[in-house]
Design an enzyme around this catalytic site. Structure first.
Site, short mmCIF file in Angstrom:
data_model
loop_
_atom_site.label_atom_id
_atom_site.label_comp_id
_atom_site.label_asym_id
_atom_site.label_seq_id
_atom_site.Cartn_x
_atom_site.Cartn_y
_atom_site.Cartn_z
CB CYS A 68 -0.93 -0.01 1.21
SG CYS A 68 -2.02 -1.46 1.30
CB ALA A 69 3.49 2.19 -2.44
N GLY B 87 6.46 7.03 0.63
CA GLY B 87 7.36 7.45 1.69
C GLY B 87 8.22 6.31 2.22
CE LYS B 88 5.21 3.39 6.86
NZ LYS B 88 4.32 4.52 6.49
CG ASP C 71 -1.75 3.06 -3.46
OD1 ASP C 71 -1.36 2.95 -2.29
OD2 ASP C 71 -2.80 3.63 -3.78
CG ASP D 247 1.54 2.35 5.84
OD1 ASP D 247 0.84 2.22 6.85
OD2 ASP D 247 2.05 3.43 5.49
CB CYS E 61 -0.98 5.90 10.85
SG CYS E 61 -2.29 6.19 9.65
#
Length: 435
Positions: free
Chosen positions: A245-246, A250-251, A269, A315, A368
């Site tokens: 889930c890019a 960022g990661k 994504d 993510d 998050c």
């Protein structure tokens, strides 16, 4: 702009937010200021700060207005904030709402009568229910209580506080010390982040995106907690890695640095615009071992690459409860129905992404969120249905990633929160597929 004109503009922004309750507040604000280019940079920040102050305290302000029979209009919300949060009185509101050039029109008789009932009341009123007093949505309270226990009031205060500006240094182009010096030369002092070896922290709001350091790809904006998730992925040179889930990558950028640009990363994504933005960031950072792929209905990309990746990072989309201090509108927009839908979506994504992990490889599940239902409970459910995966204890995963010292927390997984770690609220579990 005069102070009173700023107040009037902030009320107009509140009304714009109210008219689009399901849109992210930052998107509404961008449109608002784009249509008002006459508002300069300093005034824009001041107007936004005033509006976000109201949004941050919206649940409590609504409670006060409701208890005097007032509808939460932008004018009354701003006036209540000035009186209850900023500590002013009704006379100060009337002075600001004076009908002068670019100022708000005078209070109506009804507005003055309602605000007079609020004047002098304690902001944290003893009759407030627990959710309102803690500034938390009722639907999230059980999960937050399960996560934080007796520390819930402290955790709630952390989730409504202000957030620092964290930067991740791009080790493909520079070092942390050199990046700090470059930023200092542009008038932006920084300090090293305490946990991430890549991180720099900016104490206050500075125009980082306008610096040459950013244009040259030396730094990226990324919360320290998010950096730690990328570190736990333990992506090494020569590996084959999937960022499932890019988003804006960022990661992906962070893992490319740990891989020294050697090996391959697939940034996946479901959003074409996000992947377009990701591609631009990858070019600026000098990443040349990554590719992007749009996941679409009927796509056989995942099936054709089953069990071929050394690392797969998920993510997952979530409620974002861990980022409420940065996105205070999210606590107002997100509902129990959203939460339930996300739980189902996370489970499906995790199952699908797990098929990519080769025997002996690692699956990293992250959110998050600070809600156990999106975090530990999802991992427990996954392990119950996938006997070939086992959880790697946090201390072991930390050491395997080459990190010195003790990890942030104990137990099986990493669970970060603003009040305890100074980061946004993040969760990460490292799961190994049996060889």
């Amino acid at each position: 702009m005069t102070p009173n004109a700023r107040i009037s503009a902030a009320i107009a922004l509140l009304d714009a937010l109210e008219s689009a309750p399901r849109r992210p507040a930052d998107a509404v604000a961008n449109d608002f200021f784009r249509a008002r280019r006459f508002i300069g940079g300093g005034d824009r920040r001041a107007v936004a700060d005033r509006a976000w102050g109201v949004v941050r305290e919206r649940a409590r302000l609504d409670w006060h207005l409701d208890h005097v029979g007032a509808a939460p209009t932008g004018r009354l919300l701003m006036a209540a904030h000035m009186m209850l949060v900023e500590g002013g009185g009704l006379a100060g509101v009337e002075a600001a709402f004076n009908g002068g050039q670019y100022a708000e029109g005078p209070l109506s008789g009804d507005e003055r009568r309602l605000l007079a009932k609020i004047e002098g009341r304690p902001y944290l009123h003893p009759r407030m229910d627990e959710a309102t007093r803690l500034n938390l949505p009722e639907w999230a309270l059980p999960g937050l209580r399960a996560r934080f226990g007796e520390a819930l009031p402290e955790a709630a205060a952390g989730l409504e506080g202000s957030a620092p500006l964290d930067l991740r240094v791009n080790l493909l182009r520079t070092t942390r010390d050199a990046a700090a010096q470059a930023l200092a030369a542009e008038g932006i002092p920084t300090t090293p982040t305490p946990l991430s070896p890549w991180g720099l922290r900016v104490a206050d709001r500075r125009p980082v995106l306008a610096t040459q350091a950013f244009a040259d790809g030396l730094i990226e904006i990324q919360d320290e907690g998010s950096q730690l998730i990328a570190l736990l992925a333990d992506a090494r040179p020569g590996m084959k890695v999937a960022d499932y889930c890019a988003g804006a990558a960022g990661k992906t950028l962070a893992m490319a640095a740990t891989m020294g640009n050697r090996g391959r990363i697939a940034a996946l994504d479901v959003s074409a615009p996000r992947l377009t933005g990701a591609a631009k960031r990858l070019r600026r950072a000098g990443v040349d071992n990554a590719e992007t792929h749009l996941l679409e209905a009927g796509d056989r990309w995942v099936k054709r690459r089953a069990a071929t990746f050394d690392r797969v990072l998920v993510d997952a989309p979530c409620t974002g409860t861990g980022t409420w201090r940065r996105n205070p509108d999210a606590r107002l927009r997100t509902t129990l129905s959203d939460y339930d839908e996300l739980i189902t979506k996370q489970r499906a994504i995790l199952d699908r992404a797990a098929s990519l992990v080769r025997p002996g490889g690692k699956l990293i599940y992250a959110t998050c969120s600070v809600l156990p239902g999106e975090d530990e409970e999802q991992v427990r459910d996954f392990l119950g249905h996938h006997a070939d995966f086992t959880a790697v204890p946090l201390a072991e995963a930390w050491a395997e990633a080459g990190m010195d010292g003790s990890p942030p927390g104990q137990g099986q997984h990493m669970a970060l929160a603003p009040h305890s770690h100074g980061t946004d609220g993040f969760f990460a579990a490292v799961l190994r597929r049996q060889a």
